[in-house]
Design a protein around this motif. Sequence first.
Motif, PDB file in Angstrom:
ATOM      1  N   LYS A   1       7.581  -1.467  -8.705  1.00  0.00           N
ATOM      2  CA  LYS A   1       7.293  -2.698  -7.977  1.00  0.00           C
ATOM      3  C   LYS A   1       6.336  -3.556  -8.806  1.00  0.00           C
ATOM      4  CE  LYS A   1       9.395  -1.447  -4.075  1.00  0.00           C
ATOM      5  NZ  LYS A   1      10.163  -0.294  -4.411  1.00  0.00           N
ATOM      6  N   ILE A   2       6.622  -4.846  -8.868  1.00  0.00           N
ATOM      7  CA  ILE A   2       5.849  -5.749  -9.715  1.00  0.00           C
ATOM      8  C   ILE A   2       5.133  -6.785  -8.865  1.00  0.00           C
ATOM      9  CG2 ILE A   2       5.967  -7.430 -11.588  1.00  0.00           C
ATOM     10  CD1 ILE A   2       8.481  -5.953 -12.590  1.00  0.00           C
ATOM     11  N   ARG A   3       3.814  -6.858  -9.032  1.00  0.00           N
ATOM     12  CA  ARG A   3       3.009  -7.875  -8.363  1.00  0.00           C
ATOM     13  C   ARG A   3       2.439  -8.844  -9.399  1.00  0.00           C
ATOM     14  NH1 ARG A   3       1.577  -7.665  -2.674  1.00  0.00           N
ATOM     15  NH2 ARG A   3       0.326  -9.440  -3.342  1.00  0.00           N
ATOM     16  N   GLU A   4       2.413 -10.122  -9.044  1.00  0.00           N
ATOM     17  CA  GLU A   4       1.824 -11.151  -9.896  1.00  0.00           C
ATOM     18  C   GLU A   4       0.949 -12.066  -9.044  1.00  0.00           C
ATOM     19  OE1 GLU A   4       5.055 -12.228 -13.370  1.00  0.00           O
ATOM     20  OE2 GLU A   4       5.265 -13.233 -11.437  1.00  0.00           O
TER      21      GLU A   4
ATOM     22  N   VAL B   1      -1.316   1.322  -1.399  1.00  0.00           N
ATOM     23  CA  VAL B   1      -0.736   2.406  -0.608  1.00  0.00           C
ATOM     24  C   VAL B   1       0.578   1.986   0.054  1.00  0.00           C
ATOM     25  CG1 VAL B   1      -1.096   3.939   1.368  1.00  0.00           C
ATOM     26  CG2 VAL B   1      -2.980   3.481  -0.215  1.00  0.00           C
ATOM     27  N   SER B   2       0.613   0.799   0.640  1.00  0.00           N
ATOM     28  CA  SER B   2       1.782   0.399   1.428  1.00  0.00           C
ATOM     29  C   SER B   2       2.932  -0.134   0.575  1.00  0.00           C
ATOM     30  CB  SER B   2       1.376  -0.664   2.457  1.00  0.00           C
ATOM     31  OG  SER B   2       0.943  -1.853   1.813  1.00  0.00           O
ATOM     32  N   GLU B   3       2.612  -0.753  -0.564  1.00  0.00           N
ATOM     33  CA  GLU B   3       3.656  -1.370  -1.384  1.00  0.00           C
ATOM     34  C   GLU B   3       3.930  -0.655  -2.700  1.00  0.00           C
ATOM     35  OE1 GLU B   3       3.311  -5.560  -2.025  1.00  0.00           O
ATOM     36  OE2 GLU B   3       2.497  -5.951  -0.022  1.00  0.00           O
ATOM     37  N   LEU B   4       2.898  -0.113  -3.315  1.00  0.00           N
ATOM     38  CA  LEU B   4       3.040   0.402  -4.680  1.00  0.00           C
ATOM     39  C   LEU B   4       3.093   1.919  -4.766  1.00  0.00           C
ATOM     40  CD1 LEU B   4       0.726  -2.118  -6.579  1.00  0.00           C
ATOM     41  CD2 LEU B   4       3.143  -2.319  -5.993  1.00  0.00           C
ATOM     42  N   GLY B   5       3.056   2.603  -3.630  1.00  0.00           N
ATOM     43  CA  GLY B   5       3.307   4.039  -3.622  1.00  0.00           C
ATOM     44  C   GLY B   5       2.140   4.939  -3.960  1.00  0.00           C
TER      45      GLY B   5
ATOM     46  N   GLU C   1      -7.969  -5.277   0.994  1.00  0.00           N
ATOM     47  CA  GLU C   1      -6.604  -5.798   0.860  1.00  0.00           C
ATOM     48  C   GLU C   1      -5.885  -5.114  -0.291  1.00  0.00           C
ATOM     49  OE1 GLU C   1      -4.157  -9.931  -0.195  1.00  0.00           O
ATOM     50  OE2 GLU C   1      -6.327  -9.793  -0.531  1.00  0.00           O
ATOM     51  N   LYS C   2      -6.553  -4.984  -1.412  1.00  0.00           N
ATOM     52  CA  LYS C   2      -5.948  -4.330  -2.571  1.00  0.00           C
ATOM     53  C   LYS C   2      -5.645  -2.864  -2.264  1.00  0.00           C
ATOM     54  CE  LYS C   2      -8.022  -7.291  -6.111  1.00  0.00           C
ATOM     55  NZ  LYS C   2      -8.954  -7.373  -7.270  1.00  0.00           N
ATOM     56  N   CYS C   3      -6.568  -2.194  -1.602  1.00  0.00           N
ATOM     57  CA  CYS C   3      -6.328  -0.798  -1.221  1.00  0.00           C
ATOM     58  C   CYS C   3      -5.066  -0.676  -0.378  1.00  0.00           C
ATOM     59  CB  CYS C   3      -7.522  -0.250  -0.440  1.00  0.00           C
ATOM     60  SG  CYS C   3      -8.999   0.073  -1.430  1.00  0.00           S
ATOM     61  N   SER C   4      -4.913  -1.580   0.564  1.00  0.00           N
ATOM     62  CA  SER C   4      -3.749  -1.560   1.447  1.00  0.00           C
ATOM     63  C   SER C   4      -2.462  -1.770   0.671  1.00  0.00           C
ATOM     64  CB  SER C   4      -3.901  -2.634   2.527  1.00  0.00           C
ATOM     65  OG  SER C   4      -2.755  -2.682   3.352  1.00  0.00           O
ATOM     66  N   ILE C   5      -2.463  -2.703  -0.259  1.00  0.00           N
ATOM     67  CA  ILE C   5      -1.264  -2.990  -1.059  1.00  0.00           C
ATOM     68  C   ILE C   5      -0.898  -1.798  -1.939  1.00  0.00           C
ATOM     69  CG2 ILE C   5      -0.411  -4.403  -2.982  1.00  0.00           C
ATOM     70  CD1 ILE C   5      -1.886  -6.770  -1.666  1.00  0.00           C
TER      71      ILE C   5
END
Length: 296
Positions: free
Chosen positions: A262-265, A146-150, A140-144
């Motif tokens: 992009k900011i994730r929390e 690449v797909s969200e954080l560039g 899941e983290k790998c996907s995020i």
Amino acid sequence: MRIRMNDYSGADFIKPWQLSEVIDGGGVGVIEESKHANWAKGDFVTYFNWPWQTKAILDGNTLEKVDPQLVDGHLSYFLGAIGTTGLTSFLGIKEKGHITVGSNQTMVVSGAAGACGSLAGQIGRLEGCSRVVGICGTNEKCSILVSELGFDAAINYKKGNVAKQLREVCPSGVDVYFDNVGGVISDTVIRQMNQNGHVILCGQISQYNNDMAHPPPLLPEVESILKTKNITRERFLLFDYKDKFESGILQLSQWFKEGKLKIRETVINGLENMGVAFQSMMTGGNIGKQIVRISE
């Protein structure tokens, strides 16, 4: 915060927690009453040693005012991307990464889905890296990443051969390594680094349960690689760069407002859940900064 549970934190500006005293950490909140000339009711402030309690009486001289407009009202961002966490990633890369635009440099980030790592990869790209690869602990983290954080690619270190996967996603080797974890993962990355590369020594979370020097020593073989390839690996302490905090915060805020950062929390509510949040963070349960919201 984990190293504050040790007898010595490894940094003079971070004091170990003491038995029977209120635990503290980075916090942000609003002033309800003030007897200090610099502060008024309604001011938003942050403090590096905020007590873990619902209300606190603090020394006004230790507080720092924050402007909610810098974070579009997301006050928790002052504890993460637009605060010391963001500054750690930004200044670590600026001061120790030696990134040059147009040089086709590849950056690898370990702990890449955490608070610093998730920002470091994005900042590395903004500063000029042509390829950014993250290492983290779930698909899941790998996907995020690449797909969200560039990020260009991400490796789940818990699955498959990390060295083999790293060679596949970094065919030209590694020029800059933002190290959050230390240990076996970092040894693997360093073995694939190029001549005149740079290790940004941000954290060594895999080693914090061990009683050893800060930063922990490397294996002789890995140390030899650093010397042979002229790879820098210098400890980075954020508070050595206080004179660059203000400009750094403004740059991070600008990138955020422009949609470039992009900011994730990961947010948990309630003071009673502090321990749950802390343990979750230490076992990889968070994506981005782990936040505990004590009150609305």
